[in-house]
Design an enzyme around this catalytic site. Sequence first.
Site, PDB file in Angstrom:
ATOM      1  N   LYS A 109      81.473  35.526 -20.164  1.00  0.00           N
ATOM      2  CA  LYS A 109      80.630  35.449 -18.965  1.00  0.00           C
ATOM      3  C   LYS A 109      81.020  34.394 -17.929  1.00  0.00           C
ATOM      4  CE  LYS A 109      77.405  32.116 -20.894  1.00  0.00           C
ATOM      5  NZ  LYS A 109      76.074  31.614 -20.977  1.00  0.00           N
ATOM      6  N   SER A 145      75.122  41.956 -13.957  1.00  0.00           N
ATOM      7  CA  SER A 145      75.017  40.636 -13.342  1.00  0.00           C
ATOM      8  C   SER A 145      74.972  40.749 -11.827  1.00  0.00           C
ATOM      9  CB  SER A 145      76.262  39.845 -13.763  1.00  0.00           C
ATOM     10  OG  SER A 145      76.483  38.755 -12.914  1.00  0.00           O
ATOM     11  N   TYR A 179      85.450  38.635 -13.721  1.00  0.00           N
ATOM     12  CA  TYR A 179      84.228  38.822 -14.512  1.00  0.00           C
ATOM     13  C   TYR A 179      83.305  39.854 -13.860  1.00  0.00           C
ATOM     14  CZ  TYR A 179      79.468  37.936 -16.039  1.00  0.00           C
ATOM     15  OH  TYR A 179      78.183  38.101 -16.481  1.00  0.00           O
ATOM     16  N   LYS A 238      82.000  43.767 -15.056  1.00  0.00           N
ATOM     17  CA  LYS A 238      80.597  44.241 -15.116  1.00  0.00           C
ATOM     18  C   LYS A 238      80.439  45.524 -14.313  1.00  0.00           C
ATOM     19  CE  LYS A 238      78.876  41.276 -17.811  1.00  0.00           C
ATOM     20  NZ  LYS A 238      78.187  41.585 -19.048  1.00  0.00           N
ATOM     21  N   ARG A 274      83.652  24.947  -4.315  1.00  0.00           N
ATOM     22  CA  ARG A 274      84.304  25.533  -5.495  1.00  0.00           C
ATOM     23  C   ARG A 274      84.786  26.930  -5.100  1.00  0.00           C
ATOM     24  NH1 ARG A 274      80.588  26.311 -10.795  1.00  0.00           N
ATOM     25  NH2 ARG A 274      79.587  27.804  -9.403  1.00  0.00           N
TER      26      ARG A 274
HETATM   27  P1  NAD Z   1      76.397  33.952 -24.289  1.00  0.00           P
HETATM   28  O1  NAD Z   1      77.845  33.646 -24.277  1.00  0.00           O
HETATM   29  O2  NAD Z   1      75.446  32.868 -24.592  1.00  0.00           O
HETATM   30  O3  NAD Z   1      76.102  35.172 -25.278  1.00  0.00           O
HETATM   31  C1  NAD Z   1      77.017  36.210 -25.522  1.00  0.00           C
HETATM   32  C2  NAD Z   1      77.045  36.413 -27.021  1.00  0.00           C
HETATM   33  O4  NAD Z   1      77.945  37.489 -27.305  1.00  0.00           O
HETATM   34  C3  NAD Z   1      77.583  35.201 -27.786  1.00  0.00           C
HETATM   35  O5  NAD Z   1      76.714  34.931 -28.872  1.00  0.00           O
HETATM   36  C4  NAD Z   1      78.969  35.615 -28.269  1.00  0.00           C
HETATM   37  O6  NAD Z   1      79.291  35.014 -29.502  1.00  0.00           O
HETATM   38  C5  NAD Z   1      78.820  37.119 -28.369  1.00  0.00           C
HETATM   39  N1  NAD Z   1      80.053  37.879 -28.162  1.00  0.00           N
HETATM   40  C6  NAD Z   1      80.962  37.732 -27.158  1.00  0.00           C
HETATM   41  N2  NAD Z   1      81.934  38.653 -27.288  1.00  0.00           N
HETATM   42  C7  NAD Z   1      81.622  39.410 -28.375  1.00  0.00           C
HETATM   43  C8  NAD Z   1      82.246  40.513 -29.014  1.00  0.00           C
HETATM   44  N3  NAD Z   1      83.379  41.020 -28.548  1.00  0.00           N
HETATM   45  N4  NAD Z   1      81.651  41.047 -30.100  1.00  0.00           N
HETATM   46  C9  NAD Z   1      80.498  40.527 -30.584  1.00  0.00           C
HETATM   47  N5  NAD Z   1      79.868  39.481 -30.027  1.00  0.00           N
HETATM   48  C10 NAD Z   1      80.435  38.929 -28.932  1.00  0.00           C
HETATM   49  O7  NAD Z   1      76.048  34.596 -22.856  1.00  0.00           O
HETATM   50  P2  NAD Z   1      74.634  34.917 -22.231  1.00  0.00           P
HETATM   51  O8  NAD Z   1      74.414  33.957 -21.118  1.00  0.00           O
HETATM   52  O9  NAD Z   1      73.622  35.069 -23.270  1.00  0.00           O
HETATM   53  O10 NAD Z   1      74.960  36.320 -21.566  1.00  0.00           O
HETATM   54  C11 NAD Z   1      74.696  37.532 -22.230  1.00  0.00           C
HETATM   55  C12 NAD Z   1      75.154  38.680 -21.371  1.00  0.00           C
HETATM   56  O11 NAD Z   1      74.509  38.616 -20.100  1.00  0.00           O
HETATM   57  C13 NAD Z   1      76.645  38.668 -21.085  1.00  0.00           C
HETATM   58  O12 NAD Z   1      77.107  40.000 -21.107  1.00  0.00           O
HETATM   59  C14 NAD Z   1      76.736  38.099 -19.683  1.00  0.00           C
HETATM   60  O13 NAD Z   1      77.868  38.575 -19.010  1.00  0.00           O
HETATM   61  C15 NAD Z   1      75.460  38.633 -19.057  1.00  0.00           C
HETATM   62  N6  NAD Z   1      74.984  37.789 -17.955  1.00  0.00           N
HETATM   63  C16 NAD Z   1      74.801  36.451 -18.143  1.00  0.00           C
HETATM   64  C17 NAD Z   1      74.364  35.654 -17.086  1.00  0.00           C
HETATM   65  C18 NAD Z   1      74.204  34.167 -17.248  1.00  0.00           C
HETATM   66  O14 NAD Z   1      74.234  33.452 -16.249  1.00  0.00           O
HETATM   67  N7  NAD Z   1      74.008  33.650 -18.448  1.00  0.00           N
HETATM   68  C19 NAD Z   1      74.096  36.246 -15.843  1.00  0.00           C
HETATM   69  C20 NAD Z   1      74.292  37.614 -15.691  1.00  0.00           C
HETATM   70  C21 NAD Z   1      74.727  38.380 -16.760  1.00  0.00           C
HETATM   71  C1  WQD Z   2      74.965  27.414  -8.881  1.00  0.00           C
HETATM   72  C2  WQD Z   2      75.129  26.571  -7.633  1.00  0.00           C
HETATM   73  C3  WQD Z   2      77.396  25.926  -7.163  1.00  0.00           C
HETATM   74  C4  WQD Z   2      77.876  23.354 -10.697  1.00  0.00           C
HETATM   75  C5  WQD Z   2      77.312  31.911 -12.279  1.00  0.00           C
HETATM   76  C6  WQD Z   2      78.218  33.102 -12.408  1.00  0.00           C
HETATM   77  C7  WQD Z   2      77.404  34.356 -12.234  1.00  0.00           C
HETATM   78  C8  WQD Z   2      76.233  34.392 -13.221  1.00  0.00           C
HETATM   79  C9  WQD Z   2      75.426  33.148 -13.140  1.00  0.00           C
HETATM   80  C10 WQD Z   2      76.959  35.544 -15.205  1.00  0.00           C
HETATM   81  C11 WQD Z   2      76.330  26.962  -6.775  1.00  0.00           C
HETATM   82  C12 WQD Z   2      76.538  24.706  -7.468  1.00  0.00           C
HETATM   83  C13 WQD Z   2      77.372  24.212  -9.737  1.00  0.00           C
HETATM   84  C14 WQD Z   2      78.166  22.010 -10.348  1.00  0.00           C
HETATM   85  C15 WQD Z   2      77.377  22.471  -8.105  1.00  0.00           C
HETATM   86  N1  WQD Z   2      76.684  34.476 -14.569  1.00  0.00           N
HETATM   87  N2  WQD Z   2      77.127  23.776  -8.461  1.00  0.00           N
HETATM   88  N3  WQD Z   2      77.902  21.632  -9.052  1.00  0.00           N
HETATM   89  O1  WQD Z   2      78.101  30.265  -9.675  1.00  0.00           O
HETATM   90  O2  WQD Z   2      75.798  30.982  -8.924  1.00  0.00           O
HETATM   91  O3  WQD Z   2      76.702  31.913 -10.993  1.00  0.00           O
HETATM   92  O4  WQD Z   2      76.272  31.999 -13.270  1.00  0.00           O
HETATM   93  O5  WQD Z   2      76.836  36.686 -14.844  1.00  0.00           O
HETATM   94  O6  WQD Z   2      78.259  35.431 -12.428  1.00  0.00           O
HETATM   95  O7  WQD Z   2      79.231  33.022 -11.419  1.00  0.00           O
HETATM   96  O8  WQD Z   2      76.019  29.543 -10.953  1.00  0.00           O
HETATM   97  O9  WQD Z   2      75.196  27.462 -11.943  1.00  0.00           O
HETATM   98  O10 WQD Z   2      77.683  27.741 -11.574  1.00  0.00           O
HETATM   99  O11 WQD Z   2      76.194  27.431  -9.593  1.00  0.00           O
HETATM  100  O12 WQD Z   2      77.179  22.073  -6.955  1.00  0.00           O
HETATM  101  O13 WQD Z   2      78.644  21.213 -11.160  1.00  0.00           O
HETATM  102  O14 WQD Z   2      75.354  25.212  -8.026  1.00  0.00           O
HETATM  103  O15 WQD Z   2      78.317  25.649  -6.145  1.00  0.00           O
HETATM  104  O16 WQD Z   2      75.964  26.779  -5.440  1.00  0.00           O
HETATM  105  P1  WQD Z   2      76.734  30.658 -10.029  1.00  0.00           P
HETATM  106  P2  WQD Z   2      76.304  28.005 -11.119  1.00  0.00           P
END
Ligand code: NAD
Ligand code: WQD
Length: 339
Positions: A86, A126, A150, A154, A294
């Site tokens: 992720k 996402s 990434y 998705k 960034r």
């Molecule tokens: P996370 O990394 O905490 O959880 C993902 C889990 O999947 C982990 O426990 C990891 O061990 C497991 N995993 C990874 N690859 C695997 C595989 N090939 N087989 C089996 N298990 C596997 O991440 P999260 O924040 O809980 O995110 C969960 C989902 O939500 C992800 O698909 C991520 O892309 C999506 N997502 C997350 C965010 C975010 O900001 N956290 C935002 C949008 C979408």
């Molecule tokens: C938030 C804001 C940074 C760190 C990411 C993934 C996105 C989704 C959620 C999975 C931004 C600023 C951050 C720091 C900072 N994940 N920042 N100093 O980038 O919005 O989203 O997580 O699906 O796909 O890209 O989240 O928490 O990294 O940043 O100033 O040390 O904080 O520039 O404005 P982001 P973030």
Amino acid sequence: MKKKILVTGGLGFIGSHTSLKLLENNYEIIVLDNLSNSEIEVRSRISQLAKKDFDFVEGDIRDRNLLNNLFKKNKIDCVIHFAGLKAAGESEKYPLDYYDNNVVGSLVLLQEMKLANIKSIIFSSSASVYGNSPTTKCKEETQLKPISVYGKTKLTIEDILKNLYKSEPEWKIINLRYFNPIGAHFTGIIGEDSRDTPTNLIPFITEVALGKKDQLLVFGDDYNTSDGTGKRDYIHIDDLARGHLFALEKLKQEINICADINLGTGKSHSVFEVIKAFERASGKKIPYKITGRREGDIDEICADPTFASNFINWEAKYDLDKMCSDVWKWKKMNPNGYR
Ligand code: NAD
Ligand code: WQD
């Protein structure tokens, strides 16, 4: 009969909170996780909170035999598919790993589901599928233009699911597009853990608050936003987990369905606002320094959550202050995460 749900990635941040919600709402679950970004300790924490045990399989979604056996041994009603990599920044460095884990992994999972005649899935998509959207408030039909590898993985998975639905309309598919999930369980027993140094804003701020890092680097104050820092739609993990329950209810009601749903609050907050909210929640001063932007960051992104409200009757309940106070509780109780 109890509904049985396979939760891939169910020991991760979002998966663990959702697994708990499912158990609390009388679902039977099997968690499949390869522990690449989670700890086995999470399993007992979930059980402790739910006051019941659940099945756990350590394994990978790309392991066809494992899935084949798992589906033969268990009657699964629906899969909630969290497993994947992720980190947007990291995905630029390791694109093949991201396509393999996310896209190939999802393909293998779908192929095995089809073989086992399991045609119901909730997929963790996402907000990154919107990329640098021309509008700051994204509706589901807003243009999809992911920037990172990434985000592209998705969108590719969403596309695969839509192609599948077109050819086999008996499938039930919901793509949940999460905005910026933060927060922790209100008990502080489960929360967000990260093996490597955190790169996301809130996990980094918690390290600063604990004194593990000297200061936060604010990535740019020259964005086209109210105070010049980036604005995001932060959503409490409990609201997000609850969104999965509502999506599951919808899947149960429908004969066939393929829908994309934004899960966000509809409000965005700047980096400065997050710092202030965290200072209020923790009583700690968060030292920071403004640095350059960034790569890949955008000015502002926010969900238009109207469709979620109309379609699955879901709305976020918690505000930024509650998100920060729950994160701080978790972090104080678990300064080293689950380790
Ligand atoms: P996370 O990394 O905490 O959880 C993902 C889990 O999947 C982990 O426990 C990891 O061990 C497991 N995993 C990874 N690859 C695997 C595989 N090939 N087989 C089996 N298990 C596997 O991440 P999260 O924040 O809980 O995110 C969960 C989902 O939500 C992800 O698909 C991520 O892309 C999506 N997502 C997350 C965010 C975010 O900001 N956290 C935002 C949008 C979408
Ligand atoms: C938030 C804001 C940074 C760190 C990411 C993934 C996105 C989704 C959620 C999975 C931004 C600023 C951050 C720091 C900072 N994940 N920042 N100093 O980038 O919005 O989203 O997580 O699906 O796909 O890209 O989240 O928490 O990294 O940043 O100033 O040390 O904080 O520039 O404005 P982001 P973030």
